[in-house]
Design a protein around this motif. Sequence first.
Motif, mmCIF file in Angstrom:
data_model
loop_
_atom_site.group_PDB
_atom_site.id
_atom_site.type_symbol
_atom_site.label_atom_id
_atom_site.label_comp_id
_atom_site.label_asym_id
_atom_site.label_seq_id
_atom_site.Cartn_x
_atom_site.Cartn_y
_atom_site.Cartn_z
ATOM 1 N N LEU A 1 0.802 -1.220 0.000
ATOM 2 C CA LEU A 1 0.000 0.000 0.000
ATOM 3 C C LEU A 1 0.842 1.282 0.000
ATOM 4 N N SER A 2 2.143 1.154 -0.259
ATOM 5 C CA SER A 2 2.977 2.355 -0.356
ATOM 6 C C SER A 2 2.617 3.107 -1.637
ATOM 7 N N PRO A 3 2.571 4.436 -1.585
ATOM 8 C CA PRO A 3 2.201 5.203 -2.780
ATOM 9 C C PRO A 3 3.290 5.245 -3.842
ATOM 10 N N CYS A 4 4.548 4.993 -3.445
ATOM 11 C CA CYS A 4 5.668 4.987 -4.395
ATOM 12 C C CYS A 4 6.508 3.732 -4.176
ATOM 13 N N TYR A 5 7.170 3.286 -5.226
ATOM 14 C CA TYR A 5 8.080 2.155 -5.104
ATOM 15 C C TYR A 5 9.364 2.605 -4.406
ATOM 16 N N ASP A 6 10.050 1.643 -3.820
ATOM 17 C CA ASP A 6 11.268 1.941 -3.067
ATOM 18 C C ASP A 6 12.327 2.606 -3.948
ATOM 19 N N TRP A 7 12.492 2.128 -5.182
ATOM 20 C CA TRP A 7 13.510 2.705 -6.075
ATOM 21 C C TRP A 7 13.200 4.161 -6.407
ATOM 22 N N ASP A 8 11.921 4.499 -6.389
ATOM 23 C CA ASP A 8 11.485 5.853 -6.712
ATOM 24 C C ASP A 8 11.919 6.830 -5.612
ATOM 25 N N THR A 9 11.563 6.511 -4.372
ATOM 26 C CA THR A 9 11.904 7.409 -3.270
ATOM 27 C C THR A 9 13.418 7.471 -3.036
ATOM 28 N N LYS A 10 14.117 6.381 -3.333
ATOM 29 C CA LYS A 10 15.568 6.364 -3.128
ATOM 30 C C LYS A 10 16.332 7.104 -4.224
ATOM 31 N N GLU B 1 -7.512 18.876 -29.146
ATOM 32 C CA GLU B 1 -8.377 19.797 -29.892
ATOM 33 C C GLU B 1 -7.739 21.160 -30.120
ATOM 34 N N GLY B 2 -6.485 21.316 -29.689
ATOM 35 C CA GLY B 2 -5.767 22.560 -29.928
ATOM 36 C C GLY B 2 -6.408 23.771 -29.288
ATOM 37 N N ARG B 3 -6.923 23.601 -28.086
ATOM 38 C CA ARG B 3 -7.606 24.704 -27.408
ATOM 39 C C ARG B 3 -6.642 25.692 -26.761
ATOM 40 N N SER B 4 -5.461 25.221 -26.382
ATOM 41 C CA SER B 4 -4.463 26.070 -25.730
ATOM 42 C C SER B 4 -3.116 25.354 -25.798
ATOM 43 N N LEU B 5 -2.104 25.928 -25.167
ATOM 44 C CA LEU B 5 -0.798 25.273 -25.097
ATOM 45 C C LEU B 5 -0.787 24.148 -24.061
ATOM 46 N N SER B 6 -1.843 24.041 -23.285
ATOM 47 C CA SER B 6 -1.884 23.080 -22.179
ATOM 48 C C SER B 6 -1.850 21.639 -22.679
ATOM 49 N N LYS B 7 -1.155 20.802 -21.919
ATOM 50 C CA LYS B 7 -1.091 19.379 -22.283
ATOM 51 C C LYS B 7 -0.535 18.563 -21.123
ATOM 52 N N ALA B 8 -0.693 17.252 -21.215
ATOM 53 C CA ALA B 8 -0.171 16.315 -20.228
ATOM 54 C C ALA B 8 0.742 15.320 -20.933
ATOM 55 N N VAL B 9 1.850 14.988 -20.284
ATOM 56 C CA VAL B 9 2.819 14.058 -20.862
ATOM 57 C C VAL B 9 3.239 13.037 -19.813
ATOM 58 N N ALA B 10 3.096 11.770 -20.133
ATOM 59 C CA ALA B 10 3.609 10.699 -19.275
ATOM 60 C C ALA B 10 5.055 10.434 -19.662
ATOM 61 N N VAL B 11 5.963 10.564 -18.721
ATOM 62 C CA VAL B 11 7.382 10.311 -18.970
ATOM 63 C C VAL B 11 7.650 8.861 -18.602
ATOM 64 N N GLU B 12 7.794 8.037 -19.611
ATOM 65 C CA GLU B 12 7.864 6.583 -19.412
ATOM 66 C C GLU B 12 9.038 6.170 -18.527
ATOM 67 N N ASP B 13 8.814 5.083 -17.786
ATOM 68 C CA ASP B 13 9.832 4.486 -16.912
ATOM 69 C C ASP B 13 10.279 5.421 -15.796
ATOM 70 N N THR B 14 9.383 6.293 -15.356
ATOM 71 C CA THR B 14 9.684 7.154 -14.219
ATOM 72 C C THR B 14 8.560 7.048 -13.201
ATOM 73 N N GLY B 15 8.863 7.507 -11.983
ATOM 74 C CA GLY B 15 7.877 7.531 -10.923
ATOM 75 C C GLY B 15 7.606 8.951 -10.474
ATOM 76 N N HIS B 16 7.474 9.113 -9.171
ATOM 77 C CA HIS B 16 7.098 10.412 -8.612
ATOM 78 C C HIS B 16 8.179 11.468 -8.833
#
Length: 364
Positions: A237-246, A323-338
């Motif tokens: 139930l940890s929110p992040c993996y150990d390698w992530d926090t370390k 839909e090109g409404r603004s410059l706003s966007k979301a990007v998932a950076v693969e193989d990364t955590g928090h």
Amino acid sequence: ETTTTTTPETTTTTTTATTGVGSSTGLPEPDKVLSYNDNSALFLYGDPSSSKMALLSAGFADDHTVFQPFAKALSEQGGMFVGVICLPGFDDRPEAPWESHKPDGYTWDEWVQSIREAAKLLRKTSTCNEKAEFTGIFHDFGVVAGAVWASRLEEEATDATDPTRPDKIVFFDVLLGPSLKTKDIPEGDKLTRKQMITMTVYRVILAAAFLLQRYVSRLLAPVAIIPAFVIMAVSGLSPCYDWDTKSTEPLYGDNKPGIQRVLYMSYPYWNMLKTFASSNKQKTFSHHSDWKALPILYLYGPKKPTVFHKMSTLKMLEIEEAEGRSLSKAVAVEDTGHFLYVQKQDECLKHVLDFVRAENTFAS
């Protein structure tokens, strides 16, 4: 060399890089350190005459350290003038030890005021002939501070030329809910039951940790809380993996916050639970509404047991870009955590610089 300037608003102390900040761990030393609001500090990197500047703040349980390499990279590779702060009470320097901060922690209002003062100081220190374009960059609980700051600036919007108003904003791995002004909010993907339990459990434990340390016993708090985190990790139930926090440990070296300091830095979780129980929950934890005038870049790490973003807000950002409404966007950076900007600094840096350099033709 140190000089101190006092004004009715704030006291500013300027310290050159010979202070050795970060030298023990190989962190890039700031060019200057400006103190403000008594116990807060603004670490500066880069050329003050740059036409672009940025203000960075991380969250739990981090001070300036975690964002220093990214700030240095922004200044060198992006040619930006960059300031790094941390949340009130999270600082621990010889002139501002963590035990000198308010024992009850700080309110959301005080967080916003800290960002306002830091933005004023950054703008005041800028020597750009014209008004430098300003980007706010936030991670973790820093996102809460940055989002509330942006929302309040929007509410106050009496002067679009206010020098402390950001032109763009970047959030790392945390998103709040949509603005209360937003209509037709789309449904995002649903969290699993386990993700929802994880999100609740760790917040309650950290809130309890602060309360135990503050009101019961400094000695008892670690004894009670550490087993709770062990059980949480064993049960998945940890929110992040150990390698992530370390992944941030090499940045801190021997200066990583100790258990008592971490327990104190848990005060925002108690504030969060109090806000959840109040009628101000939606208003407090929501983003600004005008994404054309103030576009959002959201970067997040998908390799986590849970997520720290509102799924509806993520969906809105995806639609915004599609839909090109603004410059706003979301990007998932693969193989990364928090801590994605630590784990893949170059990739995150490219996304941020592309966003910063993009002309905002949507703003009226």
